[in-house]
Scaffold this motif. Structure first.
Motif, PDB file in Angstrom:
ATOM      1  N   PRO A   1      -3.373   9.411  14.279  1.00 33.33           N
ATOM      2  CA  PRO A   1      -3.974   9.443  12.932  1.00 33.33           C
ATOM      3  C   PRO A   1      -3.419   8.351  12.018  1.00 33.33           C
ATOM      4  O   PRO A   1      -4.178   7.723  11.254  1.00 33.33           O
ATOM      5  CB  PRO A   1      -3.619  10.839  12.410  1.00 33.33           C
ATOM      6  N   ILE A   2      -2.101   8.082  12.089  1.00 33.55           N
ATOM      7  CA  ILE A   2      -1.505   7.036  11.248  1.00 33.55           C
ATOM      8  C   ILE A   2      -1.997   5.655  11.704  1.00 33.55           C
ATOM      9  O   ILE A   2      -2.263   4.770  10.873  1.00 33.55           O
ATOM     10  CB  ILE A   2       0.031   7.112  11.306  1.00 33.55           C
ATOM     11  N   LYS A   3      -2.141   5.478  13.004  1.00 34.38           N
ATOM     12  CA  LYS A   3      -2.657   4.205  13.511  1.00 34.38           C
ATOM     13  C   LYS A   3      -4.046   3.912  12.955  1.00 34.38           C
ATOM     14  O   LYS A   3      -4.340   2.793  12.509  1.00 34.38           O
ATOM     15  CB  LYS A   3      -2.712   4.228  15.038  1.00 34.38           C
ATOM     16  N   LYS A   4      -4.918   4.920  12.992  1.00 33.75           N
ATOM     17  CA  LYS A   4      -6.273   4.721  12.485  1.00 33.75           C
ATOM     18  C   LYS A   4      -6.260   4.406  10.998  1.00 33.75           C
ATOM     19  O   LYS A   4      -7.026   3.571  10.512  1.00 33.75           O
ATOM     20  CB  LYS A   4      -7.117   5.965  12.754  1.00 33.75           C
TER      21      LYS A   4
ATOM     22  N   PRO B   1       6.055  -0.271   7.494  1.00 33.64           N
ATOM     23  CA  PRO B   1       6.526  -1.077   8.629  1.00 33.64           C
ATOM     24  C   PRO B   1       7.953  -1.550   8.397  1.00 33.64           C
ATOM     25  O   PRO B   1       8.479  -1.478   7.282  1.00 33.64           O
ATOM     26  CB  PRO B   1       5.545  -2.254   8.641  1.00 33.64           C
ATOM     27  N   PRO B   2       8.604  -2.061   9.441  1.00 32.66           N
ATOM     28  CA  PRO B   2       9.949  -2.629   9.269  1.00 32.66           C
ATOM     29  C   PRO B   2       9.884  -3.888   8.407  1.00 32.66           C
ATOM     30  O   PRO B   2       8.987  -4.717   8.557  1.00 32.66           O
ATOM     31  CB  PRO B   2      10.399  -2.935  10.700  1.00 32.66           C
TER      32      PRO B   2
ATOM     33  N   LEU C   1       0.830  -1.205   0.000  1.00 34.69           N
ATOM     34  CA  LEU C   1       0.000   0.000   0.000  1.00 34.69           C
ATOM     35  C   LEU C   1       0.870   1.264   0.000  1.00 34.69           C
ATOM     36  O   LEU C   1       0.525   2.269  -0.639  1.00 34.69           O
ATOM     37  CB  LEU C   1      -0.926  -0.001   1.215  1.00 34.69           C
ATOM     38  N   VAL C   2       1.989   1.220   0.713  1.00 38.91           N
ATOM     39  CA  VAL C   2       2.891   2.375   0.714  1.00 38.91           C
ATOM     40  C   VAL C   2       3.537   2.548  -0.658  1.00 38.91           C
ATOM     41  O   VAL C   2       3.653   3.679  -1.177  1.00 38.91           O
ATOM     42  CB  VAL C   2       3.962   2.207   1.813  1.00 38.91           C
ATOM     43  N   ASN C   3       3.968   1.466  -1.275  1.00 38.20           N
ATOM     44  CA  ASN C   3       4.572   1.545  -2.606  1.00 38.20           C
ATOM     45  C   ASN C   3       3.578   2.042  -3.657  1.00 38.20           C
ATOM     46  O   ASN C   3       3.962   2.708  -4.621  1.00 38.20           O
ATOM     47  CB  ASN C   3       5.117   0.184  -3.011  1.00 38.20           C
TER      48      ASN C   3
ATOM     49  N   LEU D   1      -0.973   4.689   1.180  1.00 31.52           N
ATOM     50  CA  LEU D   1      -0.628   5.076   2.541  1.00 31.52           C
ATOM     51  C   LEU D   1       0.618   5.962   2.510  1.00 31.52           C
ATOM     52  O   LEU D   1       1.475   5.821   1.627  1.00 31.52           O
ATOM     53  CB  LEU D   1      -0.352   3.831   3.404  1.00 31.52           C
ATOM     54  N   PRO D   2       0.761   6.870   3.481  1.00 27.89           N
ATOM     55  CA  PRO D   2       1.944   7.751   3.522  1.00 27.89           C
ATOM     56  C   PRO D   2       3.196   6.962   3.888  1.00 27.89           C
ATOM     57  O   PRO D   2       3.110   5.862   4.449  1.00 27.89           O
ATOM     58  CB  PRO D   2       1.579   8.777   4.595  1.00 27.89           C
TER      59      PRO D   2
END
Length: 656
Positions: free
Chosen positions: A447-450, A425-426, A413-415, A419-420
């Protein structure tokens, strides 16, 4: 002449008194429980010879007065005619013998093996986990000594004294209570049907455990394709193998179908194993029970040692130490403990009575009940740390995999820019994925957790541990999956299913002995053909058991075990107590118990049987009915459209 006649009359009187004395063992051979006509025939032949000699001497010129010499043979001939005229039905009954266990150890192991059923062992651990922890154990031990051991002693003593199966015992004690025996027989027969199917499941898994890797460890590949089965990919390999490969389960209980062929052969094999264990007589069955019970205990010890060394075992064992004092005021905890006592000891099925009917009169009947009850308690205490350790390992491994899957999803999702970068995650989770992922997640801003939780589920170890359900399917779902995670999964899976097979077979031997003994006591003529009759009964059970091998068969088993079995068992045991106290023959029954025991019965035992235990059982039945009425009758079903297993409510609950 007078001396010969008197001697003959004395011998004949001895035979007559032995015949008329119920329960007399003067003429018993050491391998039988009823006397034969051999001694009778020898006495009659000896008397005839003496009568002929007396007549010959009476006709001699030097004989004493003829009237006295003639009177003796005539009198003896009349007595002989009266004594020898035995109805044909009674002759056939007298000639039938009842086998005995070879020794006391085999008898006790048979009783222990019958009570060590896997479903009861798992139910004990489930109640410990969800019913107050250590408080449940205290309540269970209290009820075990209050109602469990006295009821176990009652059934053992009735079987030893009456020397009959479940149906015949209660007919002898009181004719008006004979229906209790028939009810118990039907409950035992129906339980035997689906327990045979459970044994077939075990045999099927046992045959599949020789593969490496085991087939429930990974999803199967599609034919002529490189991808996995999409139905399996949307669930876990263990669930897919259980519902789709083993049961071939339908989507609901209303969807009928023919018996599953892959389960018919294991079912037939389970019946054949029972035949091998039982057809060669009670002495062979006793040795089989020694092997089954001792091997099960040895394997259980191996699993206890191995399980406490698994990752996450400490987390699981932590739940054994939890004590909830408030649970002592919860009626449901007492209800669950009381029902568990009855089920774990196997009371009310008639098997304890039938097994005890093959032991010679013993003065340690109460001691036997205490030994069997304590052995059953020790076995449950031994298996509890094993189950909690494996559950902790199972929950830990699933949480690790959940975090690894979440990491992979978040990276994608980040790639993709969904997601920002802060949500990345590691990538290295080697060692302890759960600890590494949890530490990273806790460091994020709210906010990032949600935003992260809106795309991936939260992996919670405690919630995963408490997801277990009270079901006989647990051994095939959670434990099978846990065995596949252990290094050397093939060996440990084989050992696990071998232990389950031994436990199930020892239970089924007790159930089959109850069924066959009860039928033989009703139909006396079949006792002459015990082996043939046993084969016929086994084939009938195989044909009837095919009903539970259908695609919807496992749903019926779930409904029977969860909602049906316990209620008739409580009712049967209540009437057993009423029969012992209030029946017309109750006083003689207590006298016979004193003879078996060697001294008058303690008044506390009679008081428990007569007053306290019926009240406790009545309270159990009322609370059980009330608890069942509060919830809908549901079962866990496979849903192929969504590839899940939500609770389903059958339409037929309206008819119940």
């Amino acid at each position: 002449i007078t001396t010969d006649a008197q001697a003959s009359g004395t011998s004949l009187a001895k035979v007559s008194s032995a015949e008329s004395s119920p329960g007399s063992h003067a003429l018993e051979d050491k391998g039988t429980a009823t006397w034969s006509l051999t001694a009778w025939v020898s006495e009659v032949q000896a008397f005839e010879a003496r009568a002929v000699r007396a007549q010959a001497r009476a006709s001699h010129p030097k004989a004493t007065p003829v009237t006295e010499a003639e009177a003796a043979p005539v009198l003896k001939q009349r007595l002989l005619a009266e004594k020898v005229q035995v109805p044909e039905k009674e002759k056939s009954e007298v000639l039938i013998t009842r086998p005995f266990w070879s020794n006391k150890a085999e008898y006790l192991l048979a009783q222990m093996g019958y009570t060590m059923r896997p479903a009861s062992l798992w139910s004990f651990c489930y109640l410990w986990l969800h019913s107050g922890g250590g408080i449940f154990l205290i309540i269970y031990i209290f009820l075990l000594f209050l109602i469990g051991i006295p009821l176990l002693f009652l059934e053992m003593a009735a079987g030893q004294r009456m020397r009959q199966g479940n149906i015949g015992v209660w007919k002898v004690i009181s004719p008006w209570i004979g229906g209790v025996g028939y009810t118990s027989f039907m409950v035992c027969f129906i339980n035997g049907l689906f327990l045979n199917v459970v044994t077939a499941w075990i045999l099927f898994y046992l045959s599949q455990s020789f593969q490496y890797p085991v087939p429930w460890e990974k999803c199967p590949l599609l034919e002529n394709a490189s991808g996995f089965d999409p139905e399996c990919a949307r669930t876990t390999p263990t669930l897919y193998f259980w519902y789709r490969m083993t049961l071939k389960a339908s989507d609901s209980i209303e969807d009928d179908g023919p018996p599953v062929f892959s389960l018919c052969l294991p079912l037939f094999l389970s019946v054949c194993l029972l035949g091998v264990f039982m057809l060669n007589g009670l002495k062979w069955t006793g040795k089989v029970m020694c092997v089954l019970v001792s091997s099960s205990g040895l394997i259980m010890l191996c699993f206890v040692v191995r399980s406490i060394m698994l990752e996450g075992a400490v987390f699981g064992l932590h739940y054994m130490t939890i004590v909830k004092i408030s649970a002592i005021y919860n009626v449901n905890v007492w209800r669950g403990a009381g029902n568990q006592v009855l089920c774990s000891l196997g009371l009310g099925f008639g098997s304890i009575i039938s097994i005890a009917s093959h032991i010679q009169s013993s003065s340690s009947c109460l001691n036997d009940a205490v030994i069997v009850a304590l052995a059953n308690l020790i076995s449950m205490m031994l298996v509890t740390p094993f189950i909690f350790s494996v559950l902790g390992f199972w929950a830990t491994q699933l949480t690790h995999r959940c975090n690894e899957k979440n990491t992979e999803t978040l990276l994608n999702l980040v790639n993709m820019g969904i997601l920002p970068p802060e949500a990345q995650p590691p990538q290295n989770l080697i060692g302890n994925p759960t600890s590494i992922f949890t530490s990273w997640f806790n460091s994020l801003s709210n906010p990032i957790k949600k935003e992260v939780l809106s795309h991936v589920p939260e992996c919670n170890l405690e919630e995963q541990f408490l997801k277990i359900k009270e079901s006989t399917n647990f051994a095939f779902l959670a434990f099978v999956e846990a065995m596949s995670f252990i290094p050397g999964s093939v060996f440990w899976s084989f050992l696990f299913f071998l232990m389950l097979l031994n436990l199930e077979m020892s239970t089924m031997i007790g159930i089959m002995d109850s069924i066959i003994t009860s039928l033989q006591d009703i139909f006396i003529s079949v006792q002459k053909y015990t082996k043939l009759f046993t084969v016929v009964v086994l084939m009938i059970m195989f044909l009837c058991g095919l009903f539970f091998t259908r695609p919807s068969g496992s749903y019926y088993i779930r409904l029977l075990t969860d909602y049906w079995t316990i209620l008739p068992i409580i009712i049967v045991i209540i009437f057993e107590n009423l029969a012992v106290k209030w029946a017309r023959e109750a006083s003689s029954f207590f006298a016979d118990m004193a003879n078996l025991w060697g001294h008058p019965m303690y008044s506390i035992i009679r008081w428990l049987w007569s007053y306290l235990i019926p009240v406790v059982l009545l309270a159990l039945s009322v609370t059980t009915v009330f608890q069942l009425s509060l919830k809908n009758i549901t079962y866990l079903a496979w849903d192929s459209s969504t590839v899940s297993h939500p609770p389903q409510t059958p339409d037929l609950h309206r008819e119940w």
